[in-house]
Design an enzyme around this catalytic site. Structure first.
Site, mmCIF file in Angstrom:
data_model
loop_
_atom_site.group_PDB
_atom_site.id
_atom_site.type_symbol
_atom_site.label_atom_id
_atom_site.label_comp_id
_atom_site.label_asym_id
_atom_site.label_seq_id
_atom_site.Cartn_x
_atom_site.Cartn_y
_atom_site.Cartn_z
ATOM 1 N N TYR A 1 7.189 -10.145 6.283
ATOM 2 C CA TYR A 1 7.136 -8.700 6.495
ATOM 3 C C TYR A 1 7.803 -8.348 7.814
ATOM 4 C CZ TYR A 1 3.851 -7.356 2.751
ATOM 5 O OH TYR A 1 3.260 -7.084 1.547
ATOM 6 N N ASP B 1 0.810 -1.205 0.000
ATOM 7 C CA ASP B 1 0.000 0.000 0.000
ATOM 8 C C ASP B 1 0.851 1.265 0.000
ATOM 9 O OD1 ASP B 1 -2.369 -1.450 -0.001
ATOM 10 O OD2 ASP B 1 -2.542 -1.444 2.185
#
Length: 240
Positions: free
Chosen positions: A109, A50
């Site tokens: 992540y 994002d």
């Protein structure tokens, strides 16, 4: 010839990784760099990041002409045509049917925080948290391991119909003057990690409890829905 690329980028300058109708994206810059060396191609990213989310190990694949056999040279000329905010670190040849998204087995992540006040040079890349309870966060983050319906841990309007995901491993550790949340899963929903970290930071501030986290994971209550800031999040590695 199908090639796999590993890239890193500073997400603070982009509206996300994947091409979209409005806003500058990482994919826009990559396609522009290919076009400058007369390669018309389509890029397949391993996953979407994002707006303002960074990457140290994002992967994409695309088709390039067969005469580009000198991969170090290809990396050099592409990096020369990319902005300093995006860098290709590795190029390798893969099978014709390789798909960087569908063939990915695990995605790693990291989310980075610090209790040391940030400055103009690192504020875009790390989240400041005044007080960090390391032992509490080490305990709380382990609750995410397993197969859960992450219905309450994804952004409304996500394009995913199935919200069940498997988290293989999690950890929280200190490295020099930073702290790192690490997540390894098969895939993630939109804003899932930021919502997970947001809940963990609320526990850190004694605004939420591990018990409520357990209940939210099994959909017995929706106690917290504020995502952590995007600037501390990094797509670190894709495993195939």
């Amino acid at each position: 010839m199908n090639l796999k690329f590993v890239i890193a980028y500073d997400g603070s300058l982009y509206q996300g990784s994947q091409k979209q109708p409005n806003g500058l994206t990482v994919e826009d810059k990559l396609l522009k760099a290919f076009k400058k060396i007369n390669i018309e191609t389509n890029i397949v990213l391993s996953g979407r990041t994002d707006k303002e989310v960074h990457a140290t190990g994002q992967v994409f694949n695309c088709i390039v002409p067969d005469f580009w056999t000198d991969f170090p040279k290809l990396k050099e000329v592409l990096n020369r045509n990319l902005p300093s905010s995006i860098k290709i670190s590795k190029i390798s040849k893969v099978a014709d049917d390789f798909h960087s998204r569908f063939h990915a087995k695990k995605r790693v992540y990291r989310y980075i925080i610090t209790s040391k006040p940030t400055n103009p040079f690192n504020d875009k890349f790390i989240t400041y948290v005044e007080n960090i309870n390391e032992e509490l966060l080490k305990l709380a983050i382990k609750e995410f391991i397993g197969v859960y319906d992450f219905k309450y841990f994804h952004k409304t309007g996500s394009d995913k119909d199935i919200t069940i995901r498997e988290v293989f491993d999690t950890s929280f550790y200190k490295y020099k003057d930073i702290y790192v949340f690490k997540f390894t899963a098969n895939s993630y929903l939109r804003s899932q990690i930021r919502l997970m970290v947001g809940f963990l930071l609320a526990i850190n501030e004694n605004k939420q409890s591990i018990e409520n986290l357990k209940k939210q994971l099994i959909l017995e209550g929706h106690f917290f829905k504020l995502p952590a800031k995007a600037n501390g999040l990094y797509l670190a590695k894709i495993k195939y």
